[in-house]
Design a protein around this motif. Structure first.
Motif, short mmCIF file in Angstrom:
data_model
loop_
_atom_site.label_atom_id
_atom_site.label_comp_id
_atom_site.label_asym_id
_atom_site.label_seq_id
_atom_site.Cartn_x
_atom_site.Cartn_y
_atom_site.Cartn_z
N SER A 54 2.43 -3.68 6.13
CA SER A 54 1.88 -4.05 4.69
C SER A 54 2.83 -4.21 3.74
O SER A 54 2.87 -5.18 2.78
CB SER A 54 0.98 -2.81 3.97
N ASN A 55 3.94 -3.41 3.78
CA ASN A 55 5.11 -3.36 2.62
C ASN A 55 6.45 -4.28 2.87
O ASN A 55 7.01 -4.73 2.07
CB ASN A 55 5.32 -2.07 2.26
N MET A 88 0.84 -1.27 0.03
CA MET A 88 -0.11 -0.02 0.01
C MET A 88 0.83 1.24 0.11
O MET A 88 2.07 1.22 0.20
CB MET A 88 -0.84 0.06 1.40
#
Length: 252
Positions: free
Chosen positions: A113-114, A93
């Protein structure tokens, strides 16, 4: 779904749309079986793909920010008779905020998320690749990993982490026949940003001045490179970050 008899597959996260869907389609066009993982569990959007190839894609629902999620996916695939031969960590994201006021909750959200999701997915797939005799992991980073981009402290840091994760795992897991590569795109047109990158838009006008070739890339550009890394052409390539940004990051 019928249980396959020891068929091999490549798992692609964030596969329901955008770059992830394009990667799934490119791998399907190579004749591979693809497991498309996404929060929605939707089948990757592969317009124009021959029905017999589209049928080789299986969609699964999972939230990769949950550490156990990819472990569960890999276990279920093995129970169904699949042999995992590769992983593409595409899910992620973006968010921006002024660095002096960025909520730490946003920092943790982007890192989870990453970056953390990449680690947990790699850990989940590792024993399966070892069991298969080796395989390939492709992590999707960003050319922001080497840039100082205003309002992108968390995003830049998380993508720099992807490069570091890639290097460490490539060295540590080479003895198991596992290659790990970081593909770091620049500005890529997808269905999520098509309006912002349309001809005449301010961002497009800026990029026409910054990218030597005068235009951003496409999801198909990223997908073609990722698919090539699963062929013999990439057999001696591991641990590297490949910048796919039309030379924008080095242009002066």
């Amino acid at each position: 779904m019928e249980q396959p008899m020891d068929r091999s597959c490549i798992v692609v996260t964030g596969a329901s749309r955008g770059i992830g869907a394009a990667i799934a389609c490119a791998l399907l066009q190579q004749g591979r079986d693809v497991i498309g993982v996404s929060r929605s569990g939707a089948v990757p959007a592969c317009a124009g793909l021959a029905p017999e190839l589209a049928a080789r894609c299986t969609a699964m629902q999972a939230d990769v920010t949950r550490p156990q999620a990819m472990t569960d996916v890999c276990r279920e695939l093995r129970e169904r008779g699949w042999r995992i031969q590769g992983l593409v960590n595409n899910a992620g994201m973006h968010a921006d905020a002024a660095s002096d006021r960025m909520p730490l909750a946003q920092w943790h959200q982007l890192m989870d998320s990453n970056a953390r999701s990449v680690v947990s997915a790699c850990q989940a797939v590792y024993p399966h690749l070892v069991h298969a005799g080796g395989g390939v992991i492709v992590n999707i980073g960003s050319f922001f990993d080497k840039l100082g981009v205003k309002r992108n402290l968390a995003y830049c840091a998380s993508k720099a982490a992807v490069g570091a994760i890639t290097r460490v795992l490539a060295v540590e897991w080479a003895s198991q026949g596992i290659r790990v590569i970081d593909v770091a795109p620049g500005y890529i047109v997808t269905d999520l940003n098509a309006k912002a990158l349309a001809a005449g838009a301010p961002l497009r006008a800026y990029l026409e001045q910054r990218i030597p070739g005068k235009k951003p890339g496409t999801a198909a550009d990223v997908a073609a490179l990722v698919a090539a890394l699963f062929t013999p052409a990439g057999a001696f390539l591991s641990g590297e970050t490949i910048y796919l940004d039309g030379a924008q990051g080095i242009a002066h």
